[in-house]
Design a protein around this motif. Structure first.
Motif, short mmCIF file in Angstrom:
data_model
loop_
_atom_site.label_atom_id
_atom_site.label_comp_id
_atom_site.label_asym_id
_atom_site.label_seq_id
_atom_site.Cartn_x
_atom_site.Cartn_y
_atom_site.Cartn_z
N GLU A 57 0.87 -1.17 0.00
CA GLU A 57 0.00 0.00 0.00
C GLU A 57 0.91 1.23 0.00
O GLU A 57 1.56 1.54 1.00
CB GLU A 57 -0.91 0.01 1.22
N ILE A 58 0.94 1.93 -1.13
CA ILE A 58 1.91 3.00 -1.34
C ILE A 58 1.20 4.35 -1.34
O ILE A 58 0.23 4.55 -2.09
CB ILE A 58 2.66 2.79 -2.67
N LEU A 59 1.68 5.26 -0.52
CA LEU A 59 1.07 6.58 -0.39
C LEU A 59 1.60 7.54 -1.45
O LEU A 59 2.69 7.35 -2.00
CB LEU A 59 1.36 7.15 1.00
N ALA A 60 0.82 8.58 -1.72
CA ALA A 60 1.23 9.62 -2.67
C ALA A 60 2.09 10.67 -1.96
O ALA A 60 2.14 10.74 -0.73
CB ALA A 60 0.00 10.28 -3.28
N ASP A 61 2.76 11.49 -2.75
CA ASP A 61 3.49 12.67 -2.27
C ASP A 61 4.44 12.35 -1.13
O ASP A 61 4.36 12.91 -0.03
CB ASP A 61 2.49 13.76 -1.85
N GLN A 62 5.36 11.44 -1.42
CA GLN A 62 6.43 11.10 -0.48
C GLN A 62 7.70 11.85 -0.90
O GLN A 62 7.84 12.28 -2.05
CB GLN A 62 6.68 9.60 -0.49
N ALA A 63 8.64 11.98 0.02
CA ALA A 63 9.83 12.77 -0.28
C ALA A 63 10.54 12.28 -1.54
O ALA A 63 11.06 13.07 -2.33
CB ALA A 63 10.78 12.74 0.92
N TYR A 64 10.56 10.95 -1.76
CA TYR A 64 11.28 10.43 -2.92
C TYR A 64 10.63 10.83 -4.24
O TYR A 64 11.23 10.66 -5.31
CB TYR A 64 11.45 8.91 -2.84
N ASP A 65 9.40 11.36 -4.20
CA ASP A 65 8.75 11.87 -5.41
C ASP A 65 9.31 13.21 -5.85
O ASP A 65 9.00 13.68 -6.95
CB ASP A 65 7.24 12.02 -5.17
N PHE A 66 10.13 13.83 -5.00
CA PHE A 66 10.57 15.20 -5.26
C PHE A 66 12.09 15.34 -5.28
O PHE A 66 12.64 16.35 -4.85
CB PHE A 66 9.94 16.13 -4.21
N ILE A 67 12.76 14.31 -5.80
CA ILE A 67 14.21 14.40 -5.99
C ILE A 67 14.48 15.57 -6.94
O ILE A 67 13.92 15.65 -8.03
CB ILE A 67 14.76 13.08 -6.57
N ALA A 68 15.34 16.49 -6.50
CA ALA A 68 15.52 17.75 -7.22
C ALA A 68 16.72 17.67 -8.17
O ALA A 68 17.83 17.35 -7.74
CB ALA A 68 15.72 18.90 -6.23
N ALA A 69 16.48 17.99 -9.44
CA ALA A 69 17.54 17.95 -10.43
C ALA A 69 18.67 18.91 -10.08
O ALA A 69 19.85 18.61 -10.29
CB ALA A 69 16.98 18.28 -11.82
N GLN A 70 18.32 20.07 -9.53
CA GLN A 70 19.34 21.08 -9.25
C GLN A 70 20.25 20.69 -8.10
O GLN A 70 21.30 21.31 -7.90
CB GLN A 70 18.69 22.45 -8.95
N GLN A 71 19.88 19.65 -7.34
CA GLN A 71 20.73 19.19 -6.25
C GLN A 71 21.61 17.99 -6.63
O GLN A 71 22.34 17.47 -5.80
CB GLN A 71 19.88 18.84 -5.03
N LEU A 72 21.54 17.54 -7.87
CA LEU A 72 22.35 16.42 -8.31
C LEU A 72 23.80 16.87 -8.50
O LEU A 72 24.08 18.02 -8.87
CB LEU A 72 21.83 15.88 -9.64
N ASN A 73 24.72 15.94 -8.27
CA ASN A 73 26.12 16.18 -8.59
C ASN A 73 26.27 16.17 -10.10
O ASN A 73 25.93 15.19 -10.76
CB ASN A 73 27.00 15.10 -7.96
N ARG A 74 26.79 17.24 -10.64
CA ARG A 74 26.83 17.39 -12.10
C ARG A 74 28.16 17.00 -12.73
O ARG A 74 28.37 17.22 -13.92
CB ARG A 74 26.48 18.84 -12.49
N THR A 75 29.06 16.44 -11.92
CA THR A 75 30.37 16.09 -12.46
C THR A 75 30.64 14.60 -12.49
O THR A 75 31.44 14.14 -13.31
CB THR A 75 31.48 16.78 -11.63
N ASP A 76 30.01 13.83 -11.62
CA ASP A 76 30.29 12.39 -11.56
C ASP A 76 29.82 11.67 -12.81
O ASP A 76 28.78 12.00 -13.39
CB ASP A 76 29.62 11.77 -10.33
N GLN A 77 30.58 10.66 -13.21
CA GLN A 77 30.20 9.76 -14.28
C GLN A 77 30.13 8.34 -13.72
O GLN A 77 30.88 7.99 -12.81
CB GLN A 77 31.19 9.81 -15.43
N TYR A 78 29.23 7.51 -14.26
CA TYR A 78 28.99 6.19 -13.72
C TYR A 78 29.05 5.15 -14.83
O TYR A 78 28.74 5.41 -15.98
CB TYR A 78 27.62 6.14 -13.04
#
Length: 302
Positions: A101-122
């Motif tokens: 039973e999965i709820l809506a509007d959880q923190a993981y729904d709002f991962i912010a692009a502007q907070q990503l590390n922009r230099t790492d490669q994987y």
């Protein structure tokens, strides 16, 4: 505690998606979320994954950050949301199979692009489909993938009502590897005579290198782009506690194949062995390093 390795390199695996607490009928709460489970196991196996997610500014979020720290996982890509709560899921066990039973509007729904590390490669980006249900996290994933030059592994998790067939098909088509269970495959392809027919159609449609389909107590099947099938079955008479997270074992070991060049047949045998061990534990994460040592030695990971 596993010693942290904060050095970034192009061989690192990035794991994008949800972290949450699975709440069981007996009141027990256990860390979960398919991407988090995969990252947790990879850390235990000495892979030091980059885990990208978001938790609330709440007690559950703090407990997750603490658990990650104690396990040696870096939290530098675990965002903190000031408005939305840490994810929770109610687990209901019905005839031995977990339902969620999965709820809506959880923190993981709002991962912010502007907070990503922009230099790492994987070398590989692993992601599920649940965390992409919200446009905000989907945009963050797209930003991550736009800079990525390696492989993409998609773990399909169809959790009603949080998925749409068109979106899932698009995400799979943008991946190199795919994993899903038998029921999920049947929901995404037209009716076929056999499971193998359905797998061939799905792999061809999405131009995948490898497709893995888990089948619960019947084991799992893999198909590669050369048309070869590999089937594994679990040991009989396993002392099963619950099957939550068993499918994640296949994702974990498949990522080893991509990283270390194992054959698909060896990978599937090892994945089934790991999954069989996991179902004897409660929940999808294990907090005892000794649990992993047998596999580390057998797979020459030390």
């Amino acid at each position: 505690m596993i010693e942290q390795n904060r050095q970034h390199n192009t061989q690192q695996i990035a794991i994008f998606g949800e972290v949450l607490l699975d709440q069981f009928p007996d009141g027990q709460q256990i860390l979960g979320g398919a991407p988090f489970n995969v990252a947790w196991h990879l850390q235990a196996f000495g892979q030091y994954p980059c885990f990208i997610s978001r938790v609330g500014n709440d007690a559950m979020g703090e407990s997750i950050r603490q658990a990650m720290s104690e396990w040696g996982m870096t939290g530098e890509n675990l965002q903190i949301d000031p408005d939305y709560p840490t994810g929770t899921v109610k687990v209901i066990i019905n005839k031995g199979e977990p339902h969620y039973e999965i709820l809506a509007d959880q923190a993981y729904d709002f991962i912010a692009a502007q907070q990503l590390n922009r230099t790492d490669q994987y070398s590989v980006i692993y992601h599920g489909t649940l965390a992409l249900r919200n446009r905000v996290s989907e945009q963050a994933f797209n930003a991550l993938k736009a800079r990525h030059t390696g492989k993409v592994f998609v773990d399909v998790n169809l959790r009603a009502p949080w998925w749409h067939k068109e979106s899932v098909n698009q995400w799979v088509s943008n991946a190199n590897w795919g994993k899903l269970n038998h029921d999920e495959l049947m929901q995404l392809v037209p009716t076929q005579n056999t499971l193998q027919d359905a797998m061939r159609l799905f792999l061809t449609k999405h131009n995948l290198d490898v497709l893995i389909v888990t089948c619960g107590s019947s084991g799992a099947l893999a198909l590669d782009n050369a048309g070869e099938f590999f089937e594994v079955v679990p040991a009989v008479n396993l002392p099963i506690v619950d099957t939550v997270g068993a499918g994640d074992a296949f994702s974990v070991v498949a990522l080893f194949l991509i990283q270390q060049g194992w054959s698909l047949s060896v990978t599937m045998e090892r994945a089934q062995s790991f999954a069989s061990a996991l179902v004897t534990q409660r929940g999808a994460t294990v907090q005892d390093l000794d649990f992993y040592q047998t596999f580390i030695r057998a797979w020459n990971l030390d």
